[in-house]
Enzyme design. Structure first.
Site, PDB file in Angstrom:
ATOM      1  N   PRO A   2       0.832  -1.203   0.000  1.00 38.06           N
ATOM      2  CA  PRO A   2       0.000   0.000   0.000  1.00 38.06           C
ATOM      3  C   PRO A   2       0.866   1.251   0.000  1.00 38.06           C
ATOM      4  CG  PRO A   2      -0.638  -1.505   1.758  1.00 38.06           C
ATOM      5  CD  PRO A   2       0.654  -1.995   1.208  1.00 38.06           C
ATOM      6  N   GLU A   3       0.546   2.174  -0.868  1.00 38.89           N
ATOM      7  CA  GLU A   3       1.208   3.464  -0.857  1.00 38.89           C
ATOM      8  C   GLU A   3       0.176   4.506  -0.478  1.00 38.89           C
ATOM      9  OE1 GLU A   3       3.917   4.172  -4.019  1.00 38.89           O
ATOM     10  OE2 GLU A   3       4.385   2.063  -4.282  1.00 38.89           O
TER      11      GLU A   3
END
Ligand SMILES: [Zn+2]
Length: 278
Positions: A2-3
């Site tokens: 996840p960014e």
């Protein structure tokens, strides 16, 4: 992994489930990974925010709490594979019990972390403590970014450090550098190069947040929104994960390499390394 856009999407999705609710209990069996979560019990969630790839639940002071009678922050880092779900499963690591129902934190690879801290006290979380401005906020200013970029080492690791701007991870670093036409190991950007990168970061991060983040692959543990829907931004990737495929701008095969231990994709034609003149 996840960014920022995926974490922001998570924040927006769980906000209506948690805002105004009282946390009854935080159940898990890994106190070294999920620190001081017992302090959340009995407290009401007054807000959800995000800094870079960290989620923060703001918890109101509990009148009866003698061990920590202050407002608190419940900080969550999703790690590689963490995400919130409405139903528990075999990868559920933490159960957040609230007065309105339970929310489950699933994390197949167990890199996610949580901690309940006094607001803003991020000792032990050095990335968070030194984090740069949010890329889509007014605090992210082109002149400041350019001044830092003029002194910086290799640009991709510099972006990934979170210091010049928060939330840019591996995918969005590659996409932003492609858009700006900069080689991932370029050092000491010129004012003009820094301006291109500044606008590329804002554009890429903005579009990715709009699209609900990126989903990669079909295997379990890849990022998905908590209701199981996939993000859509992967359809807009230009270079990330496209080693050997033609550059959408010039047709040259995208090169895959390793920069700072991270898989890196760039177009050798559009993103040449500029040799510094001496
Ligand atoms: Zn190209």
């Amino acid at each position: 992994m996840p960014e920022l856009p995926e974490v922001e999407t998570t924040r927006r999705k769980i906000e209506p489930l948690l805002l105004g609710r009282t946390i009854l209990e935080v159940q898990h069996d890994a106190p070294h990974k999920y620190r001081d979560t017992h302090l959340a019990a009995g407290r009401r969630v007054t807000g959800l925010s995000r800094r870079g790839k960290y989620l923060m639940l703001h918890l109101a002071a509990a009148e009866a709490a003698t061990d920590s009678p202050h407002d608190l922050e419940f900080v969550v880092h999703l790690g590689m594979t963490g995400g919130f779900r409405l139903e528990g499963g075999k990868h559920t690591r933490v159960t957040l019990r609230t007065d309105a129902g339970d929310l489950y934190f699933d994390d197949p690879r167990r890199f996610g972390k949580m901690a309940v801290v006094r607001p803003g006290e991020y000792e032990g979380m050095p990335t968070l403590a030194a984090m740069g401005p949010e890329p889509l906020s007014d605090d992210f200013r082109e002149e400041d970014f350019a001044a830092l970029a003029a002194q910086a080492g290799a640009v991709k690791p510099w972006l990934l450090s979170q210091k010049p701007v928060s939330g840019v991870g591996n995918i969005y670093a590659d996409e932003s550098l492609w858009m700006a036409g900069l080689h991932p190991t370029q050092t000491r950007l010129t004012r003009e190069e820094a301006g291109r990168l500044y606008h590329a970061v804002r554009d890429v991060m903005g579009r990715a947040v709009e699209a609900g983040g990126s989903s990669l692959g079909k295997g379990e543990g890849n990022y998905r929104q908590h209701d199981g829907l996939s993000g859509l931004f992967q359809h807009a990737h230009t270079v990330y994960g496209k080693g050997g495929e033609p550059c959408p701008r010039c047709g040259t095969p995208i090169e895959k390499s390793v920069v700072a231990q991270r898989g890196t994709h760039h177009c050798p034609q559009c993103q040449p390394l500029r040799r510094e003149t001496v």
